[in-house]
Design an enzyme around this catalytic site. Structure first.
Site, short mmCIF file in Angstrom:
data_model
loop_
_atom_site.label_atom_id
_atom_site.label_comp_id
_atom_site.label_asym_id
_atom_site.label_seq_id
_atom_site.Cartn_x
_atom_site.Cartn_y
_atom_site.Cartn_z
CG HIS A 141 -29.81 -6.68 52.81
ND1 HIS A 141 -29.44 -7.69 51.95
CD2 HIS A 141 -29.17 -5.57 52.37
CE1 HIS A 141 -28.59 -7.21 51.05
NE2 HIS A 141 -28.42 -5.92 51.28
CD GLU A 142 -29.55 -1.88 53.24
OE1 GLU A 142 -28.42 -1.39 53.42
OE2 GLU A 142 -29.91 -2.38 52.15
CG HIS A 145 -24.73 -4.03 54.14
ND1 HIS A 145 -23.97 -4.97 53.48
CD2 HIS A 145 -25.82 -3.81 53.33
CE1 HIS A 145 -24.55 -5.31 52.34
NE2 HIS A 145 -25.67 -4.61 52.23
CD GLU A 220 -25.69 -5.36 48.43
OE1 GLU A 220 -26.76 -5.70 48.96
OE2 GLU A 220 -25.10 -4.30 48.71
#
Length: 306
Positions: A141-142, A145, A220
């Site tokens: 997920h990070e 980004h 997100e």
């Protein structure tokens, strides 16, 4: 996101472009308004350009310092580096620097204005609580980004709010303590100019705040989708999300309050137990239920091969 195997998100790209365009317009109008209300243009340029360069080039260092985080080597954190190495190979992207924040608040975040200086950080709290598959899902997920470049956009977008907030505070102090009559009797007094700066800055801060929060909520959901498709295990991300949000209630309020300023960059926001809840308009993240629903839908899609 050239070369990355993270699922592209045209909706995110469109929102980033529109947010930056709108903030650019507000930014120019902000500078013009400050000059029109009487602030000398050299001072405006010094503050605006100075803040911009400082925040842009030091955002990663400032964030790590504020979170009490430090970079770690593969020898210092072999499991964490192994997970990041595996995910970067899967995503076909450069490996960012890896850091650990010494706090029991279970979370992770990415920072940096480009892929070259990007940092992915996990807290000691999240490393203690998550299984390897769950940690992999959170770090995916990070990393998304970073690959989507929305960390850079959030860094730039947050700059205008910082400048506006700074000028608001300075204007209020000047109006309260330094505002006197005009020396030559022509034009507005310094106090009037200071109050005008406060009004303009406050309006700019509010608008930039809302625009960045809207982008933050969408990014997100986008990162959840990208991580779920990359790892092929949306259930692992859902499990991590459920576990982390559940454990937040057991974290001391003091630790949560210290972490709250970084909510926009966290995997999931830290809330103190003060009874305060943020409305949907100003929330940094979508509701947990919405994130879990999206992951459940992806799980069904992957399970049916659709």
């Amino acid at each position: 996101m050239a070369g990355s195997k993270f699922a592209p998100d045209r909706g995110l790209t469109a929102r980033m472009v529109s947010t930056m365009a709108l903030l650019g317009i507000v930014y120019v109008a902000f500078i013009i308004a400050l000059i029109l209300v009487g602030l000398p243009w050299p001072v405006v340029l010094l503050v605006v350009v100075g803040f911009a360069l400082f925040q842009y080039f030091t955002s990663d260092k400032l964030t790590l310092y504020a979170m009490g985080a430090h970079e770690v080597t593969p020898e210092q954190a072999p499991q964490l580096h192994a997970v990041v190495d595996r995910l970067c190979a899967m995503a076909d992207m450069p490996k960012p620097r890896v850091a650990v924040a010494d706090t029991d608040v279970p979370n992770a975040f990415a920072t940096g204005h480009s892929e070259k200086n990007a940092v992915v950080c996990a807290t000691t709290g999240i490393l203690r609580r998550l299984e390897t598959e769950e940690l992999e899902a959170v770090l995916a997920h990070e990393l998304s980004h970073v690959a989507h470049r929305d960390v850079m956009v959030m860094t730039i977008a947050g700059f205008l709010g910082v400048v506006a907030g700074f000028l608001t505070q300075m204007g209020l102090r000047f109006a309260a303590f330094g505002g006197g009559g005009n020396r030559n009797g022509n034009g507005p007094s310094p106090a009037v100019i200071a109050l005008a700066v406060v009004v303009v800055s406050a309006a700019v801060w509010a608008l930039s705040f809302l625009l960045t929060r809207m982008l933050s909520r969408y990014r997100e959901l986008s990162a959840d989708r990208a991580a779920a498709y990359l790892t092929g295990r949306p259930s692992a991300l859902g499990s991590a999300l459920t576990k982390i949000t559940g454990d937040m209630a057991r974290i001391p309020s003091r630790d949560l309050r210290q972490a709250e300023p970084f909510n926009a960059f966290f995997f999931t926001p830290a809330f103190s137990k003060s009874g305060f809840t943020m409305g949907q308009l100003i929330a940094t993240h979508p509701p947990v239920e919405k994130r879990l629903e999206q992951l459940a839908a992806i799980s069904r899609q992957l399970g049916t091969g659709a």
